[in-house]
Design an enzyme around this catalytic site. Structure first.
Site, PDB file in Angstrom:
ATOM      1  N   LYS A 210      53.502   0.533 -18.207  1.00  0.00           N
ATOM      2  CA  LYS A 210      53.408   1.545 -17.147  1.00  0.00           C
ATOM      3  C   LYS A 210      53.846   0.951 -15.804  1.00  0.00           C
ATOM      4  O   LYS A 210      54.607   1.563 -15.045  1.00  0.00           O
ATOM      5  CB  LYS A 210      51.961   2.065 -17.085  1.00  0.00           C
ATOM      6  N   PHE A 255      67.792   9.727 -10.081  1.00  0.00           N
ATOM      7  CA  PHE A 255      67.289   8.863  -9.003  1.00  0.00           C
ATOM      8  C   PHE A 255      68.418   8.213  -8.224  1.00  0.00           C
ATOM      9  O   PHE A 255      68.342   7.041  -7.859  1.00  0.00           O
ATOM     10  CB  PHE A 255      66.372   7.767  -9.585  1.00  0.00           C
ATOM     11  N   CYS A 266      51.676   7.119  -6.993  1.00  0.00           N
ATOM     12  CA  CYS A 266      51.913   6.113  -8.040  1.00  0.00           C
ATOM     13  C   CYS A 266      52.816   4.959  -7.606  1.00  0.00           C
ATOM     14  O   CYS A 266      52.377   3.813  -7.572  1.00  0.00           O
ATOM     15  CB  CYS A 266      52.495   6.787  -9.273  1.00  0.00           C
TER      16      CYS A 266
HETATM   17  N1  LIG Z   1      49.353  11.614 -10.373  1.00  0.00           N
HETATM   18  C1  LIG Z   1      50.328  11.197 -11.151  1.00  0.00           C
HETATM   19  O1  LIG Z   1      51.458  11.669 -11.075  1.00  0.00           O
HETATM   20  C2  LIG Z   1      50.077  10.112 -12.165  1.00  0.00           C
HETATM   21  C3  LIG Z   1      51.025   9.894 -13.164  1.00  0.00           C
HETATM   22  C4  LIG Z   1      50.779   8.893 -14.093  1.00  0.00           C
HETATM   23  C5  LIG Z   1      49.632   8.116 -14.013  1.00  0.00           C
HETATM   24  N2  LIG Z   1      48.748   8.336 -13.008  1.00  0.00           N
HETATM   25  C6  LIG Z   1      47.534   7.518 -12.972  1.00  0.00           C
HETATM   26  O2  LIG Z   1      46.458   8.282 -13.512  1.00  0.00           O
HETATM   27  C7  LIG Z   1      45.242   7.977 -12.831  1.00  0.00           C
HETATM   28  C8  LIG Z   1      44.670   9.253 -12.238  1.00  0.00           C
HETATM   29  O3  LIG Z   1      45.566   9.732 -11.266  1.00  0.00           O
HETATM   30  P1  LIG Z   1      45.420  11.180 -10.620  1.00  0.00           P
HETATM   31  O4  LIG Z   1      46.604  11.373  -9.760  1.00  0.00           O
HETATM   32  O5  LIG Z   1      45.129  12.158 -11.696  1.00  0.00           O
HETATM   33  O6  LIG Z   1      44.119  10.943  -9.715  1.00  0.00           O
HETATM   34  P2  LIG Z   1      43.262  12.052  -8.970  1.00  0.00           P
HETATM   35  O7  LIG Z   1      42.700  11.381  -7.788  1.00  0.00           O
HETATM   36  O8  LIG Z   1      44.041  13.314  -8.809  1.00  0.00           O
HETATM   37  O9  LIG Z   1      42.081  12.354 -10.009  1.00  0.00           O
HETATM   38  C9  LIG Z   1      41.067  11.458 -10.332  1.00  0.00           C
HETATM   39  C10 LIG Z   1      39.804  12.278 -10.620  1.00  0.00           C
HETATM   40  O10 LIG Z   1      38.802  11.389 -11.098  1.00  0.00           O
HETATM   41  C11 LIG Z   1      37.548  11.840 -10.594  1.00  0.00           C
HETATM   42  N3  LIG Z   1      36.575  10.740 -10.720  1.00  0.00           N
HETATM   43  C12 LIG Z   1      36.531   9.585 -10.039  1.00  0.00           C
HETATM   44  N4  LIG Z   1      35.497   8.829 -10.479  1.00  0.00           N
HETATM   45  C13 LIG Z   1      34.895   9.531 -11.464  1.00  0.00           C
HETATM   46  C14 LIG Z   1      33.775   9.283 -12.316  1.00  0.00           C
HETATM   47  N5  LIG Z   1      33.076   8.155 -12.257  1.00  0.00           N
HETATM   48  N6  LIG Z   1      33.434  10.230 -13.211  1.00  0.00           N
HETATM   49  C15 LIG Z   1      34.138  11.384 -13.297  1.00  0.00           C
HETATM   50  N7  LIG Z   1      35.202  11.669 -12.520  1.00  0.00           N
HETATM   51  C16 LIG Z   1      35.577  10.751 -11.620  1.00  0.00           C
HETATM   52  C17 LIG Z   1      37.856  12.275  -9.172  1.00  0.00           C
HETATM   53  O11 LIG Z   1      36.902  13.159  -8.656  1.00  0.00           O
HETATM   54  C18 LIG Z   1      39.227  12.950  -9.375  1.00  0.00           C
HETATM   55  O12 LIG Z   1      39.097  14.338  -9.626  1.00  0.00           O
HETATM   56  C19 LIG Z   1      45.589   6.911 -11.799  1.00  0.00           C
HETATM   57  O13 LIG Z   1      45.357   5.650 -12.359  1.00  0.00           O
HETATM   58  C20 LIG Z   1      47.081   7.123 -11.582  1.00  0.00           C
HETATM   59  O14 LIG Z   1      47.720   5.958 -11.160  1.00  0.00           O
HETATM   60  C21 LIG Z   1      48.924   9.324 -12.092  1.00  0.00           C
END
Ligand SMILES: NC(=O)c1ccc[n+]([C@@H]2O[C@H](COP(=O)([O-])OP(=O)(O)OC[C@H]3O[C@@H](n4cnc5c(N)ncnc54)[C@H](O)[C@@H]3O)[C@@H](O)[C@H]2O)c1
Length: 460
Positions: A210, A255, A266
Site C-alpha cells: 500500500k 496522472f 492519503c
Molecule cells: N480515504 C481514502 O481515500 C483511503 C483510501 C485507501 C486507504 N485509506 C486508509 O484507510 C484508513 C481510513 O481512512 P478514512 O479516510 O476512511 O478515514 P476517516 O477518518 O474518514 O474514517 C475513520 C473512522 O474511524 C472512526 N474511528 C476512529 N477510532 C475509532 C474506534 N476506536 N472505534 C470505532 N471507530 C473509530 C472515526 O470516527 C471515523 O469515522 C486510513 O488508514 C487511510 O489511510 C483511505
C-alpha cells in the site's frame, strides 16, 4: 458472510455498503455516535458519488446496519475489518494509536474465532503487533478462540470509490495461513469471480504494498510537475510533451496533468510515514524526500506567480478561488493544496472568496477563517474579485462562461492551477492565463547557452 467493519469513514462506509450490496450481512461500527445516528437515517457524513443510493437500499433491505457498540456489533462476524484513520503523528510517522486501542478492545471482547482484517493503511509490522494481543490472550486462556490477523489494504480513490470497489484493479490479501486467506478471498468473490485480480502474500508485504503504491503515484505527480516547470523555462509545450509520454505503453496516460500538487488524506501522510519508516531502518530515501519537496513547492510557485502579477504585494487584493476539495468528486479537504494556497494568500494580506461544489461552509477547518468567505456559486466567488485561481478540476469548472468571467474579474487574469484551459480559450475574451509549466517569455535558456558556447568546446 457476516461482516463487521470498525471505523465508518470513507473506506469503512464504502466497503460496508458494497459488501452488503454483494450479499453479505454487514454491521458498520463507529465510536462517533452523531455519525452513526445520521447514517441510520440514510444521511452520509461525506460526499461520494453513488454511495447514498447503495446505503439506502441496503439499509432498507436489512443487509446493512450501523452501531456504536463494538462488542455487540462484532458478535457474529466471521470477518472483522478495521478501517480506522491512521493520520500523521507530529514526527510524520503513522499514528496507529486508535487502531491499536481498538484492536486491544477486540482482544478483550471477541469470543469466537474469526479473521481480523486490517484495511487501514498501517506501517509494516502493525498486523504482527495486533496478532500479539490475541496471542497474549491465548497465553492466559488457552481455550480462547482463534483470531487470525490479516492485512487487506484498500486502494479506492475518493470521488470514484464505489466504482473502484466494485471493479477493483486488484484485491490484496496478506495472510499467514491459507485458511485466513481463503476466508477473505470468499468475502471478495463477487468482485473477482475468476480470482485473477486477487493477489495473496504474507502480511508484511501486503502492508508495504500500500505504501509502495502511494509512493509511486506521488512520485509520478511530482515528476510531471517538475518536468512541466522545466518545460516552461525552455519554452516548450508541456501538453504536447504529455501526449508523447502518455502514448508510451511503459509510461501510460494517467496522472500526467501538471498542477498545483497532490493532497488528500492519503498521499501526503503515507509518503511521510514511509520516509520515517525508511529512516528507522537506516535508509535515507532521497527520492521520496524530493517527491515531497517538489509537491510542497508547487503551491508556492503558484502563489509567487500571483504575487508577481500584482507587482510583489497582495495587500488588500481580492482573489477568487474555485475548488477546495483536494480533487473532484469529494468534499475531502484534508491536506488540500487549495487550503495551503489560501493560507499563503491571506497571510500576505489578500481576501479570498472561495467556491466548491461539494465542500460546505460547515467544515470546521474553513468556517470562520478571517479573510476567507465561502460563496454559493462559481459566479458569486468572482463578483468583485480581481483574479481567479482554479485549484480543483471539477467538471463544472471546465467550460465556464468566459465572457461573464471576463466582465466579473476586475483584473482579468486566471491562474489555472490544474491546467484546465487552453490558452486560446481565454485569450478570446482578453483574459490573461497563467498555467503550470507555462512558456516563460524571453529567450529559451538552452539557446542562450549554445550561443555563448565557443565552437571548440563541443564534445568529441
Ligand atoms: N480515504 C481514502 O481515500 C483511503 C483510501 C485507501 C486507504 N485509506 C486508509 O484507510 C484508513 C481510513 O481512512 P478514512 O479516510 O476512511 O478515514 P476517516 O477518518 O474518514 O474514517 C475513520 C473512522 O474511524 C472512526 N474511528 C476512529 N477510532 C475509532 C474506534 N476506536 N472505534 C470505532 N471507530 C473509530 C472515526 O470516527 C471515523 O469515522 C486510513 O488508514 C487511510 O489511510 C483511505
Amino acid at each position: 458472510m457476516n461482516v463487521a467493519i470498525v471505523g465508518t469513514g470513507y473506506v469503512g462506509l464504502v466497503t460496508g455498503a458494497c459488501l452488503a450490496e454483494a450479499g453479505h450481512f454487514v454491521t458498520c461500527i463507529d465510536n462517533n455516535a452523531v455519525k452513526i445516528k445520521h447514517m441510520r437515517a440514510g444521511r452520509l457524513p461525506f460526499h461520494e458519488p453513488g454511495l447514498q443510493a447503495i446505503v439506502l437500499s441496503q439499509l432498507h433491505g436489512g443487509t446493512l446496519r450501523f452501531s456504536t457498540d463494538l462488542a455487540s456489533g462484532t458478535r457474529q462476524a466471521q470477518v472483522v475489518m478495521l478501517a480506522i484513520g491512521t493520520p500523521s503523528a507530529a514526527d510524520g510517522c503513522a499514528n496507529v494509536d486508535s487502531l491499536l486501542l481498538c484492536a486491544k478492545a477486540l482482544a478483550d471482547t471477541l469470543d469466537h474465532s474469526c479473521v481480523l482484517a486490517i484495511k487501514s493503511t498501517a506501517p509494516v509490522g502493525t498486523c504482527e503487533q495486533v496478532q500479539s494481543f490475541f496471542k497474549a490472550r491465548q497465553g492466559l486462556r488457552p481455550d480462547a478462540p482463534r483470531v487470525e490477523v490479516a492485512s487487506n489494504p484498500e486502494f479506492l480513490a475518493e470521488g470514484r470509490a464505489v466504482d473502484d470497489f466494485r471493479k477493483p484493479d486488484r484485491i490484496v490479501i496478506g495472510a499467514e495461513t491459507a485458511q485466513a486467506g481463503d476466508t477473505l478471498s470468499r468475502l471478495y468473490a463477487r468482485f473477482d469471480p475468476d480470482g485473477q485480480r486477487t493477489l495473496r502474500m504474507d502480511v508484511r508485504s501486503a502492508e508495504f504494498a500500500k505504501y509502495a503504491c502511494n509512493a509511486m503515484l506521488a512520485s509520478r505527480i511530482s515528476l510531471v510537475n517538475e518536468l512541466a516547470n522545466i518545460a516552461g523555462k525552455l519554452q516548450t509545450d508541456m501538453k504536447a510533451v504529455c501526449k508523447v509520454l502518455a502514448t508510451d505503453h511503459r509510461i501510460g496516460p494517467d496522472f500526467l496533468r501538471p498542477g498545483a500538487g497532490y493532497g488528500g488524506s492519503c498521499l501526503p501522510k503515507d509518503l511521510r510515514a514511509l520516509i520515517r519508516a525508511a529512516e528507522q531502518c537506516q535508509e535515507s530515501a532521497p527520492l521520496l524526500r524530493a517527491v515531497e519537496e517538489v509537491n510542497q513547492r508547487q503551491v508556492r510557485l503558484l502563489f509567487d506567480s500571483i504575487q508577481r502579477y500584482f507587482g510583489g504585494s497582495l495587500w488588500g487584493r481580492r482573489i477568487a478561488v474555485w475548488g477546495l476539495a483536494f480533487k473532484p468528486g469529494t468534499d475531502d479537504v484534508r491536506e488540500a493544496p487549495s487550503l495551503a494556497l489560501i493560507r499563503l494568500l491571506i497571510d500576505a494580506g489578500a481576501t479570498v472568496r472561495a467556491y466548491d461544489p461539494a465542500v460546505c461552509a460547515s467544515i470546521p477547518k474553513l468556517a470562520g477563517r478571517p479573510g476567507l468567505e465561502l460563496s454559493r456559486s462559481a459566479a458569486q466567488a468572482c463578483r468583485h474579485s480581481e483574479v481567479l485561481v482554479v485549484m480543483t478540476e471539477w467538471q463544472e469548472f471546465t467550460e465556464p462562461d468566459f465572457s461573464a468571467l471576463a466582465s466579473s474579474l476586475e483584473s482579468g487574469a486566471v491562474f489555472d492551477g490544474r491546467n484546465l484551459y487552453r490558452p486560446e480559450q481565454l485569450a478570446r475574451f482578453q483574459l490573461r492565463h497563467f498555467r503550470i509549466g507555462q512558456k516563460v517569455q524571453g529567450k529559451p535558456l538552452a539557446a542562450h547557452r549554445h550561443a555563448a558556447m565557443p565552437a571548440h568546446s563541443s564534445p568529441g
